[in-house]
Design a protein around this motif. Structure first.
Motif, mmCIF file in Angstrom:
data_model
loop_
_atom_site.group_PDB
_atom_site.id
_atom_site.type_symbol
_atom_site.label_atom_id
_atom_site.label_comp_id
_atom_site.label_asym_id
_atom_site.label_seq_id
_atom_site.Cartn_x
_atom_site.Cartn_y
_atom_site.Cartn_z
ATOM 1 N N GLY A 45 -6.553 -1.645 -3.160
ATOM 2 C CA GLY A 45 -7.087 -0.500 -2.326
ATOM 3 C C GLY A 45 -6.592 -0.206 -1.001
ATOM 4 O O GLY A 45 -5.928 0.748 -0.652
ATOM 5 N N GLN A 48 -2.673 0.325 -0.814
ATOM 6 C CA GLN A 48 -2.532 2.152 -1.319
ATOM 7 C C GLN A 48 -2.789 2.720 0.182
ATOM 8 O O GLN A 48 -2.033 3.755 0.382
ATOM 9 N N ASN A 49 -3.830 2.558 0.755
ATOM 10 C CA ASN A 49 -4.252 3.105 1.869
ATOM 11 C C ASN A 49 -3.219 3.031 2.901
ATOM 12 O O ASN A 49 -2.807 3.867 3.692
ATOM 13 N N GLY A 171 -4.186 11.147 -2.006
ATOM 14 C CA GLY A 171 -5.225 10.292 -1.477
ATOM 15 C C GLY A 171 -5.664 10.686 -0.270
ATOM 16 O O GLY A 171 -6.404 9.997 0.643
ATOM 17 N N SER A 215 -8.551 5.594 -1.159
ATOM 18 C CA SER A 215 -8.030 4.743 -2.290
ATOM 19 C C SER A 215 -8.527 5.474 -3.588
ATOM 20 O O SER A 215 -9.514 6.159 -3.766
ATOM 21 N N GLN A 250 -14.987 4.202 -3.000
ATOM 22 C CA GLN A 250 -13.546 3.727 -2.604
ATOM 23 C C GLN A 250 -13.383 3.439 -1.415
ATOM 24 O O GLN A 250 -14.408 3.440 -0.385
#
Length: 266
Positions: A45, A48-49, A171, A215, A250
């Motif tokens: 996560g 991804q961010n 996102g 995320s 998230q």
């Protein structure tokens, strides 16, 4: 029958002790597996961010820095290079003569610029047309790229041009644009950022942006509340954390940046 006293096997007590010890062993291994899986998902996560943060920042820096670019700035002023439009090129973009940046809304911005040469591409990867003047350096042209950069309804960063409208990265929970304006007396000096269209004649010298990323992985924050996770967003924009819908544990990340529009400076 002396041998009957030495029969093999386990007693009931020994069997119960073995079952208890093996149960603790299985539970320990399971817990280690679950902790490792949770750590892996948490790290995914974060990655991804971070990847979305880099892409959004690089994209906005690249596209916004193009606003107002002219191939022949000495021989073609802003009004001649960028005539007025009624919004027919890209839906929602309507420029006044000489205007290269249009504040459409809190999460939407329109820009326009001339292509550097025939290899120049817009935000969707479309090339400039094969115009004769684009083959000559510093030659004036009336062809202009128009782009609308905005936050989509599905939580994605989108770009629209004359060739289409596509999502570039997902996102995103929120996106805020502000324009940096100067004074008439000092057109090169940034005075303030405003969340709206500048007054007539007020020079635009930059664009600021803020984005709240989230995320795709869920239940990653344990007992941390949504209000604590997005408290920085309230400090930056004034938006209440309760405005963030669809929260399921998230991970969040806040980014901000600014681009000075050198092409628009006199």
């Amino acid at each position: 029958m002396e041998g009957t006293r030495f029969q093999g096997g386990l007693s009931l007590v020994e069997l119960m002790i073995a079952l208890v010890l093996s149960s603790f062993l299985v539970l320990g291994i399971t817990q280690v597996y679950l902790d490792n899986q949770r750590t892996y998902l948490f790290q995914q996560g974060q990655v991804q961010n971070q990847e979305n943060r880099r892409f959004v920042s690089q994209f906005l820096q690249q596209e916004l820095s193009r606003a107002g670019y002219r191939r022949n700035p000495l021989g073609q002023d802003m009004e001649a290079a960028f005539s007025g439009t009624s919004g027919g090129i890209v839906k929602g973009c309507s420029f006044a003569p000489g205007q290269a940046v249009q504040y459409v809304g809190r999460s939407a911005l329109c820009i326009r610029y001339q292509p550097r040469d025939r290899s120049e591409r817009d935000c969707l990867g479309n090339r400039a047309p094969n115009l004769a003047e684009l083959a000559e350096p510093y030659a004036s042209t009336h062809f202009v790229f128009v782009e609308k950069i905005y936050l989509g309804s599905s939580g994605d960063l989108r770009c629209a041009s004359a060739q289409g409208d596509e999502a570039l990265v997902d996102g995103l929970v929120d996106l805020v644009f502000q324009v940096a304006v100067a004074s008439d007396a000092r057109p090169r000096e940034l005075v303030r950022y405003i969340g709206g269209s500048p007054d007539d004649g007020q020079p635009v010298v930059g664009v600021g942006y803020k984005a709240l990323l989230r995320s795709s992985g869920k239940t990653l924050r344990d007992a941390v509340s949504k209000a604590a996770a997005v408290a920085d967003w309230k400090l930056l924009t004034g938006a209440e954390p309760s405005a963030v819908s669809g929260d399921s544990g998230q991970l969040y990340q806040v980014i901000q940046g600014a681009v000075m529009l050198r092409n628009l400076m006199p």
